[in-house]
Each structure stands twice: as structure tokens, then as C-alpha cells.
Design an enzyme around this catalytic site. Structure first.
Site: not given
Ligand code: 13P
Length: 289
Positions: A84, A209, A232
Site C-alpha cells: 500500500d 474507505g 482505520t
Molecule cells: P482509512 O484508514 O481511512 O480506511 O484508509 C485506508 C487506506 O486508504 C489505505 O491506503
């Protein structure tokens, strides 16, 4: 066996549902997400940020841990291990370590440099049979306590990167990482539709998301989003369940302090959230049958 994400994402795009890309932090996260997706027969991507990769003692450890947990749990649904927000060096290292999918995030470079580096990384990933995600524009979030509203990617820049043959594209449509501020403007569906058109229907990725109203995510899926990243929300449900366990004094009852007991409610909360999301939110439940 871990797989590239190309097939699962293309099927999701054609079928108008999305694949959840859940970030992992440790063994509990890996088990919870894999068991949840297996229970719901959903394909899944496990996202690893470079920071979480370091925390888990490096990409080699992550690859070994995910492969072995996957095999020992007897997981049958397609699982991709995905880097990621990879840097140029980080993406190369993840490819060498055995990840099956990578994101190269060159969004902080000037566009020409992002383009050149994305091209190189797409060729490298494809030469090894991996899927690859690139990013155009930026995805907002909280910096120094100030939460931005999320940027909007330029449809022409998106088209240029899409034409390089990237498998799926992260493009800002007002989404941000972390918690959304109370005055957040919401997702920009007009921009999303423009990007889907300019890229000739490239599968798009929705970062950040967590905490987006479900009807907004579902509308985004109908407009071409095929991968939704969640980090998150898993962290919040884990922390909440763990706090409740400790506040109820359960760690002090018998051997309640044993990590296998102490971490169990949080781990179950992640699994429950993942099951709910793939079934009622992303529509990927049953797609691995
Ligand atoms: P959140 O932590 O807002 O769910 O985002 C996750 C994300 O986009 C990881 O690249």
C-alpha cells in the site's frame, strides 16, 4: 497460494462490486481478515503500508507470515498480498520479497516524474506476474492536526497513467485517509464519472474507505470503483473491543491477561467488521465460490 489481484479486480469491475483491501498490522489482523473472507467466500487483498511492513520486521517476514497463516488456516478464497502506497524503492523491495501485488504511489512527484516512474514500475510488476496500482493526484488526510478535504485527480492525467497499462488506479475524488471531519464535502461523483470515462473504464480504487457513508461508497462502486481500502475502521473496532475487555476487568479474572485472551475480543471485532463489509457493503461475498 497467494495470487495477483488482476483477475479478482477485473471480475469485480465487470460485476459492479468491489474487493476490500484491508490493511494488516500483525498476526491477529491477518487471521481475522482471512477467516472473515473465508467465512463469506469473498476474494480479498491484504494491504501492507511500508510503516506496517517495518513494524512486522520487514517484507520477507510479512510474506512468510501471510503465506504460512494462509496455508495453515486452509484458506481457499483468492488472496492478494498488496503493498500500500509504495515508494519507488519500497515497491521494488516488495516485488523482490514475493508480494503478489504492489501500489506505486508517485503522486507527490511532478506529473512527468510520476509518469516515468509508474511506467517503469508497471513494466517490472507485469514482468513478474504481479498486479499494480498507481496514483494520480493526492489523497488527503490529517497532517499536523489539520484534516484536508481531499483532492480531485485530473481526468487527463488519469487517462495518461491508465494508458500505461496499470491494472487499477487510485484517483482522488474527495476521499481522505483516517477519520472524516464533520464538515467533509463528500465524494465527488461527477469527477469520478469523468475519470471513469477518460480512462475507458479502468478499475478505480477508493482509498480512505473508513467512515464514508455506505450509500456513497455503493454509488462509487456503481461508477467504477472496484477496490476499497480500509484501515482505520479495523483499528477502531479492535481498540474499542480491547478497551471494553479491560474496563470490565476481564484481564484480571483468572488468566484473562494471557494475550490469547486479551487480544481475542479485538480480533473477533475485526473479523465481524470484515464479514459485514464484504457482505453488506462491497458485495464481494460469495464471489469466490
Ligand atoms: P482509512 O484508514 O481511512 O480506511 O484508509 C485506508 C487506506 O486508504 C489505505 O491506503
Amino acid at each position: 497460494m497467494l495470487v495477483s489481484a488482476t483477475e479478482m479486480i477485473n471480475k469485480a469491475h465487470e460485476g459492479h462490486y468491489a474487493i476490500g483491501a484491508f490493511n494488516i498490522n500483525n498476526m491477529e489482523w491477518i487471521k481475522a481478515i482471512l477467516l472473515g473472507c473465508e467465512a463469506k467466500k469473498s476474494p480479498v487483498m491484504l494491504g501492507v503500508s511500508e510503516g506496517a511492513g517495518k513494524y512486522m520486521c520487514g517484507f520477507d517476514t510479512v510474506v512468510a507470515m501471510v503465506k504460512n497463516i494462509h496455508d495453515s488456516l486452509g484458506i481457499t478464497v483468492p488472496v492478494a498480498l498488496h503493498l500500500d502506497h509504495g515508494t519507488y524503492e519500497g515497491a521494488k523491495a516488495a516485488i523482490a520479497a514475493g508480494f503478489t501485488s504492489v501500489m506505486f504511489d508517485g503522486s507527490h512527484y511532478a506529473f512527468e516524474e510520476n509518469l516515468a516512474k509508474s511506467k517503469e514500475m508497471i513494466e517490472l510488476a507485469h514482468s513478474k506476474g504481479l498486479s499494480i496500482e498507481c496514483e494520480v493526484g493526492g489523497i488527503g488526510g490529517t497532517e499536523d492536526g489539520v484534516t484536508s478535504n481531499g483532492e480531485l485527480a485530473d481526468p487527463e492525467e488519469c487517462a495518461t497513467i491508465a494508458n500505461l497499462g496499470v491494472d487499477f488506479l487510485a484517483a482522488g475524488i474527495g476521499n481522505i485517509h483516517g477519520k472524516y471531519p464533520a464538515d467533509w464535502a463528500g465524494l465527488n461523483f461527477d469527477r469520478l464519472a469523468e475519470i471513469q470515462k477518460s480512462t475507458n473504464g479502468k478499475p478505480l480504487v477508493l482509498h480512505g474507505g473508513s467512515g464514508i457513508p455506505r450509500e456513497q461508497v455503493q454509488k462509487a462502486i456503481t461508477l467504477g470503483v472496484s477496490k476499497v481500502n480500509v484501515n482505520t475502521e479495523c483499528q477502531l473496532v479492535f481498540a474499542d473491543a480491547t478497551r471494553k475487555y479491560i474496563e470490565a476487568g476481564k484481564d484480571l479474572e483468572g488468566k484473562g491477561y494471557d494475550p490469547r485472551k486479551l487480544l481475542a475480543p479485538g480480533t473477533k471485532a475485526i473479523q465481524d467488521l470484515v464479514e459485514d463489509m464484504v457482505e453488506n457493503f462491497f458485495g464481494s461475498a460469495g464471489k469466490a465460490e
